[in-house]
Design an enzyme around this catalytic site. Structure first.
Site, PDB file in Angstrom:
ATOM      1  N   GLY A 707       0.703  -1.201  -0.413  1.00 24.66           N
ATOM      2  CA  GLY A 707      -0.071   0.138   0.191  1.00 24.66           C
ATOM      3  C   GLY A 707       1.155   0.890  -0.483  1.00 24.66           C
ATOM      4  NE  ARG A 782      -4.103   2.842 -11.183  1.00 22.97           N
ATOM      5  CZ  ARG A 782      -3.499   4.124 -10.494  1.00 22.97           C
ATOM      6  NH1 ARG A 782      -3.070   4.938 -11.072  1.00 22.97           N
ATOM      7  NH2 ARG A 782      -3.477   4.178  -9.105  1.00 22.97           N
ATOM      8  CB  CYS A 813     -17.330   1.566 -28.093  1.00 23.47           C
ATOM      9  SG  CYS A 813     -16.848   2.290 -29.363  1.00 23.47           S
ATOM     10  CE1 TYR A 843      -2.130  -3.475  -7.852  1.00 21.80           C
ATOM     11  CE2 TYR A 843      -0.893  -1.791  -7.757  1.00 21.80           C
ATOM     12  CZ  TYR A 843      -1.407  -2.905  -7.297  1.00 21.80           C
ATOM     13  OH  TYR A 843      -0.509  -3.680  -6.420  1.00 21.80           O
TER      14      TYR A 843
HETATM   15  C1  LIG Z   1      -2.515  -5.928  -3.890  1.00 24.81           C
HETATM   16  C2  LIG Z   1      -1.614  -6.393  -2.893  1.00 24.81           C
HETATM   17  C3  LIG Z   1      -0.375  -5.759  -2.254  1.00 24.81           C
HETATM   18  C4  LIG Z   1       0.175  -4.536  -2.862  1.00 24.81           C
HETATM   19  O1  LIG Z   1      -0.321  -3.569  -2.355  1.00 24.81           O
HETATM   20  P1  LIG Z   1       0.224  -2.158  -3.084  1.00 24.81           P
HETATM   21  O2  LIG Z   1      -0.248  -0.616  -2.997  1.00 24.81           O
HETATM   22  O3  LIG Z   1       0.481  -2.170  -4.684  1.00 24.81           O
HETATM   23  O4  LIG Z   1       1.974  -1.709  -2.495  1.00 24.81           O
HETATM   24  C5  LIG Z   1       0.172  -6.628  -1.348  1.00 24.81           C
HETATM   25  N1  LIG Z   1      -0.393  -7.147  -0.290  1.00 24.81           N
HETATM   26  C6  LIG Z   1      -1.947  -8.190  -0.653  1.00 24.81           C
HETATM   27  C7  LIG Z   1      -2.609  -8.819   0.094  1.00 24.81           C
HETATM   28  C8  LIG Z   1      -2.357  -7.313  -1.444  1.00 24.81           C
HETATM   29  O5  LIG Z   1      -3.277  -8.085  -2.540  1.00 24.81           O
END
Ligand SMILES: *Cc1c(COP(=O)(O)O)cnc(C)c1O
Length: 863
Positions: A707, A782, A813, A843
């Protein structure tokens, strides 16, 4: 007698920061001259030099020693005079003498009566205006000085306290021909005077109070029937939301007085709400302008011929207290409301919003000194409880939509309602003048809501940003004047990228040095015992190899991801694979366990239904800590609304089920969202997980998830990795027995990738110019899915080309096939230009589809 041939006045107001440096005074001189060149007469209204009013306030309130403070204030002005090339003894001698007498000799200084306080406070503006006038004269301007007290007279109102009669006054400001003529004779064409001060009826000084200088300028504008009042600030004008919170907020180019008043009252700090009334009464235009960007145009506030219905601004006020009163039988009784409000009055509380139903009246109280510092609420409650059932709800936030014709917009607000629908709305209030709609909710629920609502208002058309006369550029666009990320890797690779884009059509290009750099940054954080790369962000084999070489393990969410790894990294040990699927079929768990990967489960049901799969295994457990976060609603993976993680209230049940099957819970995992800005988020997750681990006993690993954000937008700050590392190091030190893992995806690869695409068509339709590309939501979803913002750059046209605004769209479309709205691109953008979409490494390709049967993008690596 009206002499229409006399030139009209323009009033220019400058605040503290605008009068505290020599260059700023040069700007004041230049601006005044350009108004003179327009054929106007000019009156400059100034505040005190920065910081001086606060010093004087401290003296007036008796908080500090006046003699010492005199020396400080005198030295500050002497120094400033010196920097203006003036002799302090010449210009300031009499002013400083007055100040010294007031502070050090006047017998009133001992008892600080209000008239003395007013005189003390007035000295800051008298000093700054005298210095400025003298400086501008030395620069060749025929600048005359006026004492504002000779022209503005304080008005006594019947209910005013003695304090407000002296220190927070209103002034007479009716246009008076004779007075204007005298003023003209005294000032000529160019004059300077003080904001904030006026003449008291007793001949002494009275102060206008908060927002005083803006209000002085407005009074002078009304008195002189000026052509306009210009408020010079250090921001571009009023915005449709607080731009620090909502970078997409639009500059409001045009407002009428009533709307501006409402916006100033409910949020915007650029103009004091008191300053609008006098100009509205006298039908005088106000402009809010930016001293460092004088040509921008700012916000123009004046009567409007054509009314454009719609939401102009959204704001949030915190610290609102609600008092909800439930009837106890005497509801229809005559005088019930009067009885209630009598009690509010008796406690000195003023009511702002009111909502009522058959059995309940709820009112809001604005934050005031009184409310926070005393037990007034308790006393009010006990007083009210004799006539009704009382409940105090606090702290609340009031979210207000401002704009004319709100009623005609209600049908467009359904998504806005839906956004609120997720929270408890305590009170909704629509003003009878159809200018504002306010929702009161718990303060905690309001966090993060304004940007969402602002986007919703634009999307639904309730905020008609296509009305170019009213809505100017966004804050983000204004910032974009500086090029975003001038040091991005692709700037050095433009020729190569143009080649790739031209040869292959839609192409992702990944820059491995950037991946290595990000990996090294995480490797430098010693608190981690293992780092997994969340490969769903980008599963390109070259990237996987790069990260394996950097020592990373891999976080996989499907069996196919595991198999992809095994294909491309055949030597990778399964112990470096973490399997964290969501609602996966039984067979995937079986395979992953058979391979020897670390498997994470996130519910009790899997243990109950498939005991044979899991018995006697070591497992990690994914927990939902009951909250989540992230750059968009759709990437929040914690909280009741999310499908991920074991509900913390079922922990006991899980542990019992695991014991019964001889399962060891060796790891605890939480991943609560993506693109989380707050560096302390993970420290919080980490410590909450430790708390739970302590209850379970067998836990060895804490996995704080991924995250980590990257700065997509030009004004976003890079993630505070040092702050992040420090926060978790503290916890690691206290609980060294737990090994710590992380699993970032985006952070490692987003900035390493760009999407190249070519222009197909440039089309103008109903006032909107669109650049079409050969890749859209099929290649990069995104923006459509998350309202994500990616930088968009035309590589084929030279830097410095003249720019225009375009919506950038793809070939799919779907009306949602938009890569960016209102983007600045070269006016000359044309067919086959290569366009770069920045920060598309995470992504991007992994979410690409063959929708409309368009081919998947090509991929290319830069070693
Ligand atoms: C997608 C995901 C991540 C990575 O998230 P980022 O925002 O790209 O860092 C880490 N752990 C789990 C379980 C995920 O599904």
């Amino acid at each position: 007698m009206t002499t229409t041939s006399d030139p009209q006045w323009v009033v220019l107001k400058f605040g503290g920061t605008s009068v505290s440096r020599r260059e700023r005074w040069d700007t004041i001189g230049r601006l005044a001259q350009s108004r003179l060149d327009e054929g106007k007469r000019v009156l400059v209204v100034v505040s005190a030099v920065s910081g001086v009013t606060n010093l004087l306030l401290a003296v007036a309130e008796g908080a500090v020693d006046p003699v010492e403070h005199y020396a400080q204030i005198a030295a500050l002005h002497r120094e400033f005079a010196h920097s203006l090339g003036l002799s302090a003894d010449g210009v300031l001698a009499t002013r400083l003498k007055t100040l010294q007498e007031l502070l050090c000799e006047d017998p009133r200084a001992a008892v600080r009566p209000l008239d003395w306080q007013a005189e003390v406070l007035a000295q800051g503006e008298l000093l700054s205006s005298s210095l400025g006038a003298e400086y501008l004269r030395t620069q060749g301007y025929d600048m005359r000085w006026a004492d504002a007290r000779d022209w503005l007279t304080a008005l006594e109102l019947p209910n005013q306290s003695d304090w407000s009669k002296r220190l927070s006054v209103n002034c007479l400001h009716a246009h008076d021909e004779a007075k204007v003529a005298r003023f003209g004779n005294a000032i000529g064409h160019l004059g300077i005077t003080q904001g904030f001060i006026s003449r008291h009826a007793d001949g002494g000084t009275a102060i206008l109070g908060r927002g005083g200088s803006d209000t002085s300028a407005a009074y002078f504008g009304a008195l002189l029937k000026a052509d306009r009042v210009e408020i010079w600030t250090d921001v571009p004008g009023m915005f449709s939301a607080n731009p620090r919170e909502v970078p997409e907020a639009r500059l409001l180019s045009r407002l009428d007085h009533a709307e501006a008043q409402e916006i100033a009252t409910t949020g915007a700090k650029v103009l004091h709400p008191r300053a609008i009334g006098p100009c509205r009464d006298a039908d005088i235009e106000i402009r809010i302008l930016d001293t460092s960007n004088p040509d921008l145009g700012g916000t123009r506030i004046s009567r409007m011929q054509k009314l454009v219905p719609g939401v102009k601004a959204i704001s949030r006020r915190n610290g609102i207290v609600l008092v909800s009163m439930e009837s106890i039988g005497m509801w229809q009784q005559v005088g019930f409301l009067a009885d209630i409000f009598e009690r509010f009055k008796a406690h000195g509380l003023s009511v702002d919003l009111i909502g009522s139903s058959e059995t309940n009246v709820t009112v809001s109280l604005d934050p005031s000194e009184n409310l926070v510092s005393t037990d007034v609420l308790e006393r009010l409650s006990s007083d009210l409880s004799t006539i009704c059932k009382v409940k105090v709800i606090a702290p609340c936030a009031a979210i207000t939509l401002v704009g004319r014709g709100m009623r005609s917009m209600l049908h467009k607000l359904s998504d806005v309602w839906a956004t609120f629908g997720r929270e408890r709305v305590h009170l909704i209030s629509q003003s009878s003048n159809d200018l504002n709609l306010t929702f009161v909710i718990d303060e905690a629920d309001a966090d993060g809501m304004i940007p969402l609502l602002h986007a919703e208002l634009i999307r639904s058309g309730a905020m008609p940003i296509r009305e170019r006369e009213i809505f100017g550029p966004s804050w983000r666009q204004l910032l974009q004047a500086r090029p975003p990320k001038p040091d991005a890797w692709w700037r050095a690779e433009q020729a190569r990228l143009i080649d790739i884009g031209t040869q292959h059509g839609p192409s992702y290009v990944y820059h491995l040095p950037t991946v290595r750099e990000r990996a090294a940054q995480l490797n430098a954080i010693k608190a981690f015992d293992a780092r997994y790369y969340a490969m769903k962000a980008n599963s390109n084999p070259a990237i996987l190899k790069t990260l394996a070489q950097a020592g990373f393990g891999f976080e996989c969410v499907s069996l196919d991801e595991i198999e992809h790894l095994q294909t491309h990294l055949p030597d990778l040990s399964p112990t470096r694979i973490l399997f964290t699927p969501s609602f996966a079929p039984r067979s995937e768990y079986e395979r992953a366990l058979a391979l020897g990967a670390t498997v994470t489960v996130d519910n009790v049901e899997v243990l109950e239904r498939w005991p044979a799969v899991f018995k006697e295994r070591s497992l990690w457990l994914r927990i939902d800590l009951g909250h989540g976060d992230g750059h968009h609603e759709k990437v929040v993976t914690g909280g009741a609304a999310s499908k991920f993680g074991l509900d913390i209230t079922r922990l006991g049940a899980f542990v019992r089920a695991a014991r019964a099957l001889n399962i060891r819970v060796t790891g605890l995992h939480a991943h609560l969202g993506s693109g989380i800005e707050s560096p302390t988020h993970w420290a919080q997750v980490y410590s909450e997980l430790i708390g739970i681990a302590e209850q379970i006993g067998s836990v060895e690993w804490i996995d704080m998830g991924g995250g980590l954000p990257i700065p997509y937008t030009p004004d976003a700050e890079p993630f505070d990795l040092a702050g992040f590392a420090e926060a978790i190091a503290g916890i690691k030190d206290s609980f060294p027995r737990y090994k710590l893992a992380c699993e970032p995806g985006r952070f490692l690869v987003a900035e390493a990738g760009v999407l190249l695409t070519r222009v197909t068509q440039v089309v103008h339709k109903s006032g909107v110019a669109r650049v079409g590309l050969d890749a859209g939501m099929n290649a990069l979803i995104r923006p459509s899915l998350y309202d994500a913002w990616h930088g968009i750059h035309n590589l084929s046209k030279p830097a410095g080309s003249a720019l225009a605004e375009f919506d950038v769209v793809g070939p799919i479309c779907e009306s949602g096939d938009v890569l960016g709205n209102d983007r600045e691109l070269p006016i000359s953008t044309s067919e086959n230009d290569v366009i770069l979409i920045a920060d598309a490494g995470a992504y991007g390709m992994t979410m690409a589809s063959r929708y409309n049967m368009r081919a998947l993008p090509h991929e290319e690596i830069i070693e």
